[in-house]
Design a protein around this motif. Structure first.
Motif, PDB file in Angstrom:
ATOM      1  N   LYS A 234      55.239   6.354  53.740  1.00  0.00           N
ATOM      2  CA  LYS A 234      54.997   5.620  54.976  1.00  0.00           C
ATOM      3  C   LYS A 234      55.401   4.163  54.815  1.00  0.00           C
ATOM      4  CE  LYS A 234      50.032   5.035  53.970  1.00  0.00           C
ATOM      5  NZ  LYS A 234      48.673   5.288  54.504  1.00  0.00           N
ATOM      6  N   ILE A 235      55.763   3.566  55.929  1.00  0.00           N
ATOM      7  CA  ILE A 235      56.066   2.131  55.985  1.00  0.00           C
ATOM      8  C   ILE A 235      54.744   1.407  56.231  1.00  0.00           C
ATOM      9  CG2 ILE A 235      57.361   0.308  57.117  1.00  0.00           C
ATOM     10  CD1 ILE A 235      59.170   2.277  55.721  1.00  0.00           C
ATOM     11  N   LEU A 236      54.341   0.571  55.285  1.00  0.00           N
ATOM     12  CA  LEU A 236      53.050  -0.107  55.404  1.00  0.00           C
ATOM     13  C   LEU A 236      53.116  -1.310  56.331  1.00  0.00           C
ATOM     14  CD1 LEU A 236      51.793  -0.073  51.696  1.00  0.00           C
ATOM     15  CD2 LEU A 236      51.231   1.522  53.540  1.00  0.00           C
ATOM     16  N   ASN A 237      54.204  -2.062  56.239  1.00  0.00           N
ATOM     17  CA  ASN A 237      54.393  -3.220  57.101  1.00  0.00           C
ATOM     18  C   ASN A 237      55.887  -3.548  57.140  1.00  0.00           C
ATOM     19  OD1 ASN A 237      54.961  -4.861  54.752  1.00  0.00           O
ATOM     20  ND2 ASN A 237      52.744  -4.973  54.405  1.00  0.00           N
ATOM     21  N   SER A 238      56.227  -4.680  57.658  1.00  0.00           N
ATOM     22  CA  SER A 238      57.637  -4.999  57.889  1.00  0.00           C
ATOM     23  C   SER A 238      58.472  -5.060  56.609  1.00  0.00           C
ATOM     24  CB  SER A 238      57.758  -6.331  58.636  1.00  0.00           C
ATOM     25  OG  SER A 238      57.169  -7.376  57.871  1.00  0.00           O
ATOM     26  N   ASN A 239      57.820  -5.339  55.462  1.00  0.00           N
ATOM     27  CA  ASN A 239      58.610  -5.486  54.228  1.00  0.00           C
ATOM     28  C   ASN A 239      58.197  -4.572  53.083  1.00  0.00           C
ATOM     29  OD1 ASN A 239      56.245  -6.624  53.375  1.00  0.00           O
ATOM     30  ND2 ASN A 239      57.114  -8.611  52.815  1.00  0.00           N
ATOM     31  N   THR A 240      57.249  -3.659  53.314  1.00  0.00           N
ATOM     32  CA  THR A 240      56.720  -2.832  52.224  1.00  0.00           C
ATOM     33  C   THR A 240      56.539  -1.380  52.650  1.00  0.00           C
ATOM     34  OG1 THR A 240      55.530  -4.751  51.337  1.00  0.00           O
ATOM     35  CG2 THR A 240      54.826  -2.589  50.569  1.00  0.00           C
ATOM     36  N   ALA A 241      56.962  -0.464  51.758  1.00  0.00           N
ATOM     37  CA  ALA A 241      56.765   0.969  51.973  1.00  0.00           C
ATOM     38  C   ALA A 241      55.981   1.554  50.804  1.00  0.00           C
ATOM     39  CB  ALA A 241      58.110   1.682  52.112  1.00  0.00           C
ATOM     40  N   ALA A 278      65.056  -4.632  55.788  1.00  0.00           N
ATOM     41  CA  ALA A 278      63.925  -5.572  55.783  1.00  0.00           C
ATOM     42  C   ALA A 278      62.855  -5.149  54.770  1.00  0.00           C
ATOM     43  CB  ALA A 278      63.312  -5.662  57.175  1.00  0.00           C
ATOM     44  N   VAL A 279      62.822  -3.859  54.414  1.00  0.00           N
ATOM     45  CA  VAL A 279      61.833  -3.364  53.448  1.00  0.00           C
ATOM     46  C   VAL A 279      62.330  -3.695  52.043  1.00  0.00           C
ATOM     47  CG1 VAL A 279      60.624  -1.359  52.546  1.00  0.00           C
ATOM     48  CG2 VAL A 279      61.085  -1.526  54.995  1.00  0.00           C
ATOM     49  N   LYS A 280      61.774  -4.749  51.472  1.00  0.00           N
ATOM     50  CA  LYS A 280      62.201  -5.236  50.167  1.00  0.00           C
ATOM     51  C   LYS A 280      61.314  -4.732  49.032  1.00  0.00           C
ATOM     52  CE  LYS A 280      65.315  -8.013  52.021  1.00  0.00           C
ATOM     53  NZ  LYS A 280      66.770  -7.755  51.849  1.00  0.00           N
ATOM     54  N   ASN A 281      60.163  -4.156  49.373  1.00  0.00           N
ATOM     55  CA  ASN A 281      59.188  -3.736  48.362  1.00  0.00           C
ATOM     56  C   ASN A 281      58.833  -2.261  48.552  1.00  0.00           C
ATOM     57  OD1 ASN A 281      58.600  -6.588  47.391  1.00  0.00           O
ATOM     58  ND2 ASN A 281      57.989  -6.727  49.549  1.00  0.00           N
ATOM     59  N   VAL A 382      60.338  -2.566  43.000  1.00  0.00           N
ATOM     60  CA  VAL A 382      59.445  -1.407  42.890  1.00  0.00           C
ATOM     61  C   VAL A 382      58.160  -1.827  42.196  1.00  0.00           C
ATOM     62  CG1 VAL A 382      59.123   0.880  41.861  1.00  0.00           C
ATOM     63  CG2 VAL A 382      61.334   0.260  42.871  1.00  0.00           C
ATOM     64  N   TYR A 383      57.032  -1.351  42.725  1.00  0.00           N
ATOM     65  CA  TYR A 383      55.715  -1.539  42.117  1.00  0.00           C
ATOM     66  C   TYR A 383      55.164  -0.152  41.803  1.00  0.00           C
ATOM     67  CZ  TYR A 383      56.074  -6.256  44.081  1.00  0.00           C
ATOM     68  OH  TYR A 383      56.496  -7.515  44.397  1.00  0.00           O
ATOM     69  N   LEU A 384      54.971   0.152  40.524  1.00  0.00           N
ATOM     70  CA  LEU A 384      54.495   1.471  40.117  1.00  0.00           C
ATOM     71  C   LEU A 384      53.013   1.411  39.790  1.00  0.00           C
ATOM     72  CD1 LEU A 384      55.382   4.433  39.388  1.00  0.00           C
ATOM     73  CD2 LEU A 384      55.492   3.619  37.009  1.00  0.00           C
ATOM     74  N   LEU A 486      49.102  -5.225  46.955  1.00  0.00           N
ATOM     75  CA  LEU A 486      49.460  -5.805  48.253  1.00  0.00           C
ATOM     76  C   LEU A 486      49.319  -7.329  48.235  1.00  0.00           C
ATOM     77  CD1 LEU A 486      47.817  -3.154  50.614  1.00  0.00           C
ATOM     78  CD2 LEU A 486      50.264  -3.484  50.172  1.00  0.00           C
ATOM     79  N   LYS A 487      48.289  -7.818  47.539  1.00  0.00           N
ATOM     80  CA  LYS A 487      48.125  -9.273  47.421  1.00  0.00           C
ATOM     81  C   LYS A 487      49.231  -9.879  46.571  1.00  0.00           C
ATOM     82  CE  LYS A 487      43.104  -9.209  48.062  1.00  0.00           C
ATOM     83  NZ  LYS A 487      41.773  -9.333  47.384  1.00  0.00           N
ATOM     84  N   LEU A 488      49.626  -9.149  45.515  1.00  0.00           N
ATOM     85  CA  LEU A 488      50.695  -9.636  44.643  1.00  0.00           C
ATOM     86  C   LEU A 488      52.009  -9.728  45.403  1.00  0.00           C
ATOM     87  CD1 LEU A 488      51.518 -10.447  41.750  1.00  0.00           C
ATOM     88  CD2 LEU A 488      52.026  -8.024  41.335  1.00  0.00           C
ATOM     89  N   ILE A 489      52.281  -8.735  46.247  1.00  0.00           N
ATOM     90  CA  ILE A 489      53.501  -8.748  47.052  1.00  0.00           C
ATOM     91  C   ILE A 489      53.511  -9.949  48.003  1.00  0.00           C
ATOM     92  CG2 ILE A 489      54.724  -7.533  48.911  1.00  0.00           C
ATOM     93  CD1 ILE A 489      53.916  -4.912  47.519  1.00  0.00           C
ATOM     94  N   ASP A 490      52.384 -10.215  48.599  1.00  0.00           N
ATOM     95  CA  ASP A 490      52.281 -11.367  49.501  1.00  0.00           C
ATOM     96  C   ASP A 490      52.498 -12.689  48.769  1.00  0.00           C
ATOM     97  OD1 ASP A 490      51.804  -9.777  51.684  1.00  0.00           O
ATOM     98  OD2 ASP A 490      49.625  -9.974  51.601  1.00  0.00           O
ATOM     99  N   LYS A 491      52.090 -12.717  47.490  1.00  0.00           N
ATOM    100  CA  LYS A 491      52.168 -13.939  46.716  1.00  0.00           C
ATOM    101  C   LYS A 491      53.591 -14.221  46.229  1.00  0.00           C
ATOM    102  CE  LYS A 491      48.785 -14.308  43.872  1.00  0.00           C
ATOM    103  NZ  LYS A 491      47.947 -14.129  42.637  1.00  0.00           N
TER     104      LYS A 491
END
Length: 492
Positions: A234-241, A278-281, A382-384, A486-491
């Motif tokens: 699923k697509i979580l938001n504009s830049n993350t799946a 736009a999905v970079k993560n 990628v975040y595993l 998710l916080k790390l991605i935002d940071k």
């Protein structure tokens, strides 16, 4: 006040084995491991293996009960260091042994070597720390339970999966069925010791309570279940799946319809990602993945890799003809079909592992070809997400991601080895007198991974960011690792 707690299992169920019977079984067991188990010296030297057998033979100078001998065998298989090692009691014994009302009532959760009550109840509040049960200190109980759940190499974190899921069962195996349990505990965030007496329950009640454990919504991320949804995207938001893969038990082989459906699903997911720039993560969650079948693991990796790769750097077995066929456990029951089964298996081994060198039969390159990334392989970050639950094909996948990509690894150490493991092909033997069955995998794999500063031989995949669940998040059923990611991605 003095309480006496005694196991009340019928003694006749736990038969005694003579010294000669014990010696024969232990000798057969040792010789099978030496000839058939390619991973016998993967993590232990010959001197160390000889030493534990010296200990074991010293332990059987007097007659032993079946259960006590079983515990000796368990210590040996645990010492070897393979998550694919499995040792089981005779079916009829286990069925009878677990038939009484003597199981610990409440599910628990292991937190930093502490046992926490994981069940809403009136007697011992949720989140309370248990300090002792029937006079046995928790640290001793935990250590005694290690042998019941094997992990790769010297890994300890993975044992939390077995202890958490089978605490009551292990308690019965170690100490016997109990009419009641005197529990010393302390309330959350308090140090005062309190006590309660809890009646034992039957095995079915124990199982039902585990299904109703408080932390089910979150820790099901680390306990494999028969899931309808083995994978999701699923697509979580504009830049993350988010891609979640709960298991690699997805069809039996590359031609299986279930595997082909999974391949088609992955194609569609990564086609979406390739078009949605736009999905970079991409978060890849494999925290519940205890393994499965080829080629699901390496197929999935093809969508994350930017370079060529192999399933393994090398692989070998130590035999082409089954040693000790008289003790081998066949799938077939008729002698003629058993012979056909053995010949077919040996023929497959000779085809895949034809090259003999220094007593090892190495894999043919045609079974370990150079693989290429998929055309739609993800090119973002990628975040595993990993956990102690990950083993076998799950750990091979996590190792490839850690060792051959720039993925950020978050969570807790896997129970499956980073540099390699014994896997792919399980065999099973039955000892002649005790009828204890021992299963292990015969292919010694060195995985196609690079050395990393924080990766130690004999350990699992080590995360870049170690993020265990906190006690506060446990009490609120929050997903600590996902929130952190998710916080790390935002940071970043």
């Amino acid at each position: 006040m003095f309480f006496l707690f005694l196991p009340f299992l019928m003694v006749s169920q736990n038969k005694k084995l003579t010294i000669n019977e014990l010696k024969q079984d232990l000798t057969v067991f040792k010789e099978i491991r030496e000839q058939a188990n390619s991973g016998l010296y993967k993590y232990r030297t010959k001197k160390q293996i000889d030493s534990i057998y010296l200990w074991a033979f010293n332990e059987i100078k007097q007659p032993k009960s079946l259960l006590d001998f079983y515990k000796i065998i368990l210590k040996i298989t645990d010492f070897e260091g393979s998550t694919h090692n499995d040792t089981s009691l005779p079916d009829d014994f286990e069925k009878n042994y677990f038939s009484g009302n003597g199981f610990f009532l409440y599910p628990i959760k292991l937190f930093n070597n502490k046992i926490i009550v994981n069940f809403k109840n009136a007697a011992i509040p949720l989140g309370s720390e248990i300090h002792s049960i029937n006079g046995n200190k928790i640290d001793k109980i935990i250590h005694d339970f290690y042998k019941y759940y094997t992990t790769d190499g010297y890994n300890i974190t993975g044992k939390s999966i077995g202890i958490t899921s089978s605490f009551a069962k292990y308690f019965v195996l170690e100490y016997g069925l109990q009419k009641s349990f005197l529990v010393e505990y302390s309330l959350p965030h308090e140090s005062q010791l309190l006590s309660a007496i809890i009646d034992g329950v039957n095995n079915e009640t124990r199982k039902e309570n585990f299904k109703k454990r408080y932390s089910l919504p979150i820790d099901s991320l680390q306990f494999s279940r028969a899931q309808k949804d083995k994978y999701s995207f699923k697509i979580l938001n504009s830049n993350t799946a988010l891609l979640s893969i709960h298991t690699f038990v997805i069809g039996r082989n590359a031609e299986d319809k279930e595997h082909l459906a999974y391949k088609k699903y992955l194609d569609s997911c990564f086609d979406i990602l390739s078009k949605n720039t736009a999905v970079k993560n991409l978060i890849v969650d494999v925290r519940d993945n205890g393994g499965g079948t080829d080629p699901n693991d390496i197929l999935t990796f093809s969508y994350l890799s930017q370079n060529s790769y192999q399933e393994n750097a090398s692989a070998y077995v130590t035999f082409q003809n089954i040693p000790f066929p008289n003790y081998y456990v066949y799938e077939e029951t008729e002698s003629k079909k058993q012979k056909e089964e053995r010949l077919d298996f040996e023929s497959e081994l000779k085809e895949e592992f034809p090259y003999l060198k220094d007593g090892k039969y190495f894999q043919s390159p045609k079974f370990n070809t150079i693989l290429q990334p998929d055309k739609n392989a993800f090119k973002g970050q990628v975040y595993l997400l990993i956990s102690p639950r990950i083993a076998s094909a799950g750990s091979l996948f996590a190792s490839l991601v850690k060792g051959k990509t720039n993925a950020i690894i978050i969570g807790e150490e896997t129970m499956g080895g980073y540099f390699g493991h014994n896997g792919h092909t399980p065999v099973e033997y039955e000892l002649p007198n005790s009828k204890i069955k021992t299963q292990f995998s015969i292919v010694n794999l060195e995985q196609d991974v690079s050395k990393k500063p924080n990766q130690i031989f004999g350990r699992g995949v080590i995360p870049d960011f170690e993020v265990p669940q906190t006690f506060e998040d446990f009490m609120q059923n929050k997903d600590t690792q996902m929130d952190y990611t998710l916080k790390l991605i935002d940071k970043l």
